[in-house]
Design an enzyme around this catalytic site. Structure first.
Site, PDB file in Angstrom:
ATOM      1  N   GLY A  40       0.800  -1.217   0.000  1.00 51.62           N
ATOM      2  CA  GLY A  40       0.000   0.000   0.000  1.00 51.62           C
ATOM      3  C   GLY A  40       0.830   1.263   0.000  1.00 51.62           C
ATOM      4  O   GLY A  40       0.703   2.115  -0.884  1.00 51.62           O
ATOM      5  N   ASN A  71      -7.503  -2.275  -5.113  1.00 51.64           N
ATOM      6  CA  ASN A  71      -8.266  -1.056  -4.826  1.00 51.64           C
ATOM      7  C   ASN A  71      -7.400   0.064  -4.273  1.00 51.64           C
ATOM      8  O   ASN A  71      -7.870   1.185  -4.099  1.00 51.64           O
ATOM      9  CB  ASN A  71      -9.413  -1.358  -3.851  1.00 51.64           C
ATOM     10  CG  ASN A  71      -8.923  -1.689  -2.452  1.00 51.64           C
ATOM     11  OD1 ASN A  71      -7.779  -2.110  -2.275  1.00 51.64           O
ATOM     12  ND2 ASN A  71      -9.784  -1.526  -1.470  1.00 51.64           N
ATOM     13  N   CYS A 186      -4.181  -7.419   6.322  1.00 54.30           N
ATOM     14  CA  CYS A 186      -2.873  -7.853   5.808  1.00 54.30           C
ATOM     15  C   CYS A 186      -3.045  -8.442   4.414  1.00 54.30           C
ATOM     16  O   CYS A 186      -4.122  -8.861   4.026  1.00 54.30           O
ATOM     17  CB  CYS A 186      -2.270  -8.910   6.717  1.00 54.30           C
ATOM     18  SG  CYS A 186      -1.970  -8.358   8.403  1.00 54.30           S
TER      19      CYS A 186
END
Length: 628
Positions: A40, A71, A186
């Site tokens: 991320g 996403n 996670c």
């Protein structure tokens, strides 16, 4: 450091860089930096580093890309699922700026190839990791290599950036990490090591895959650019076909068997065939449907009766029973809901910790995966608490945190350490972004509050006795009251001399491993000495162990008894010698050993450790674990 060979930058882009960065641009263009983690924060951070013009960027990540990543990890697309995050991130980011050098490593940052010398080759290291153990390792390696580290993490709307500079600021381990209270999402791991990894896998991957949006319900992959990865493409096609068959057979008698063999047999066997992944860890063990089915049938219990025992830890047969029963219940629900749709829309189920059907499926699936990887299963009650506290990732928090990392990197590269800050993102505060000056190192920190040095050993001749006699006592002036520890336990103390004649290799002490020397002198003990091992053939007429430089090891701080009395209204326990440590007792002065008894080599006892799951702390308590 040799200048980095990069492609000529177009005049227009060069002008923009110089206008934005000024005199810093030349140094950034020639810099060599390391980014650990390509999830991320890592995707956002890599994009920032590339567009800023850092000359050479190395990326390390062991993970592969999953549907749930798409996403927020914008460097990845659906055709990249199951591929290496590090390799795909390199390919995607290179398109933003083809004039820099990117190097990707699909590997574990704790692998031996990433040694201290390798870390020392970088000007700056960025951490974008998703687990505490790896973050502690990078922290320790950067301190040993004397390389600045920029630590970062997010959870939900909260984020943090911490600058770590040896001798000038707190390190990651300067603050004690409290027991985790919440769990961010996670990534699905290929090598789970904790129950939470298996729970997240069952909840966010398997449940969604079977009863939610399948990875196979999309247009056919475009593999025109993947000619070099033909074997992996074929495996993806096989998996897509298997998933399609499984979903089409929902409600049939074979449905539980197909799901089971796909995720607990075929997928595990595929992982086992990736030999490089298991060089330093135990391989998982695939399950056989017929064997487990017979064991379950002999037990005689049905899914409802097993599932009602939510405080018990189910065995493999019991988990299998609940797994098959919950699959049938969920399949029936989904089919009934689908039949009720008048417009032909596809219906999906969602996980709810208070929904017995979905909880049974997640609990049994997670426990069977735990058994496969040699992890202790959990009770349904425990899994309900853990699965219900998973915090979703927020892409904007990752983007803001990654930007703050680069801003702090500019200060570090200019040498403006006094201007570097610890920065926090807080949605609930009066201000979204808050910062504070870097705190000085904690003198009692078990990692950075010690004296560090290299120890060069000749592996063919050096024994533990050479270290004790030639280095510690002869060169450094230690007395008899010393002990030597490593990650396993105590190798030497005055009551344990059995290992003195053994070579380092016989004790499991290899290159880039660490030894901690503890001075147990009651009068004026030194601070702990941390030695990182470097192997080298030394001349026969020289000592088989040596220190690269002369060391002056400081003494431990003394305790002001008067002040202690003031804080305790005069009720003070009998004073002991300052810094005195009772042998084999709990200590916080050793790298990697926090609040636990130090076992002697050969007498190590297996203790049940609490899961080092995920840390979420406030701005005054250290770094926040990222959601990756």
């Amino acid at each position: 450091m040799e200048p980095i060979a990069t492609k000529p930058v177009p005049m227009k882009r060069e002008r923009y860089y110089r206008q934005s960065l000024g005199a810093m641009y030349s140094r950034i263009k020639q810099s060599r930096v390391l980014m650990v983690g390509a999830g991320g924060i890592g995707c956002e951070l890599l994009k920032n580093l590339v567009l800023t013009g850092f000359g050479q960027i190395h990326i390390v990540d062991l993970d592969t890309i999953d549907l749930s990543n798409l996403n927020r990890q914008f460097l990845f697309r659906h055709e990249h699922i199951k591929k290496s995050k590090a390799l795909v991130a390199k390919e995607s980011a290179a398109k933003f700026n083809p004039h820099i050098k990117l190097e990707a490593h699909h590997a574990n940052i704790k692998d031996p190839q990433f040694n201290i010398d390798w870390f020392a080759s970088f000007e700056l290291v960025f951490n974008a990791l998703d687990n505490i153990d790896a973050r502690r390792h990078v922290n320790k390696m950067c301190l040993a290599a004397n390389v600045p580290l920029i630590e970062s993490g997010t959870t939900g709307f909260n984020g943090q950036v911490q600058v770590i500079i040896k001798g000038k600021s707190e390190c990651y381990d300067c603050n004690t990490k409290e027991t985790p209270k919440t769990f961010p999402v996670c990534t699905i791991r290929s090598t789970p090591s904790q129950p939470i990894h298996c729970i997240v896998w069952a909840k966010s991957y398997l449940f969604t895959e079977v009863f939610g949006t399948s990875e196979d319900e999309v247009p056919e992959f475009d593999h025109t650019e993947d000619s070099e990865n033909a074997a992996e493409i074929e495996n993806l096609r096989k998996e897509a076909h298997a998933l399609k068959e499984i979903r089409h057979s929902m409600g049939s008698d074979d449905f539980p068997r197909k799901i089971f063999e796909k995720v607990f047999t075929d997928d595990i066997n595929r992982l086992r065939n990736m030999e490089d992944m298991w060089k330093t860890r135990q391989k998982p063990t695939a399950l056989d449907f017929e064997t487990v089915s017979k064991s379950s049938a002999s037990g005689g219990e049905v899914g409802d009766s097993v599932g009602s025992r939510d405080q018990d830890i189910w065995n493999l047969a019991e988990n299998f029973t609940v797994f098959c029963d919950s699959l049938r219940r969920l399949s029936s629900r989904l089919q009934q809901a689908q039949e009720g749709e008048t417009n032909g829309a596809s219906h999906v189920l969602s996980f709810d910790k208070d929904d017995e059907d979905t909880l049974d499926f997640v609990a049994s699936s997670a426990n069977m995966r735990s058994i496969i990887f040699g992890i202790q299963p959990r009770s349904k009650f425990d899994i309900k608490q853990m699965a219900g506290n998973i915090i979703p990732a927020i892409a904007t928090t990752n983007a803001m945190t990654a930007s703050l990392c680069v801003l702090q990197a500019f200060k570090v590269m200019r040498g403006d350490f006094n201007k570097a800050r610890m920065v926090f993102l807080e949605r609930s505060g009066a201000r979204v972004v808050n910062s504070e000056s870097l705190r000085p190192p904690n003198p009692d920190c078990p990692v950075c509050g010690v004296m560090s040095s290299r120890l060069v050993v000749d592996p063919s001749r050096a024994t533990l006795n050479h270290l004790v006699q030639d280095i510690l006592k002869s060169d450094l002036g230690y007395g008899d009251e010393i002990s030597i520890n490593n990650e396993v336990g105590t190798l030497y103390d005055p009551d344990l001399e059995d290992n003195l004649s053994k070579r380092f290799s016989e004790l499991g002490v290899g290159p880039d491993s660490f030894l901690t020397i503890i001075d147990d002198d009651e009068e004026n003990p030194r601070v702990n000495l941390s030695l990182s091992i470097s192997e080298k053939s030394l001349p026969e007429d020289s000592k088989p162990v040596s220190l690269p430089q002369q060391l002056e090891i400081p003494r431990k701080r003394t305790v002001d008894i008067t002040k202690e009395q003031e804080h305790t209204n005069g009720n003070v326990a009998p004073p002991t010698a300052p810094g005195k440590r009772k042998r084999a007792s709990s200590t916080l002065d050793e790298p990697g050993i926090e609040g636990q008894k130090v076992p002697k080599r050969g007498k190590v006892q297996d203790t049940e450790q609490e899961d080092d799951l995920v840390l979420v702390e406030g701005p005054n308590q250290g770094a926040i674990v990222i959601d990756d």
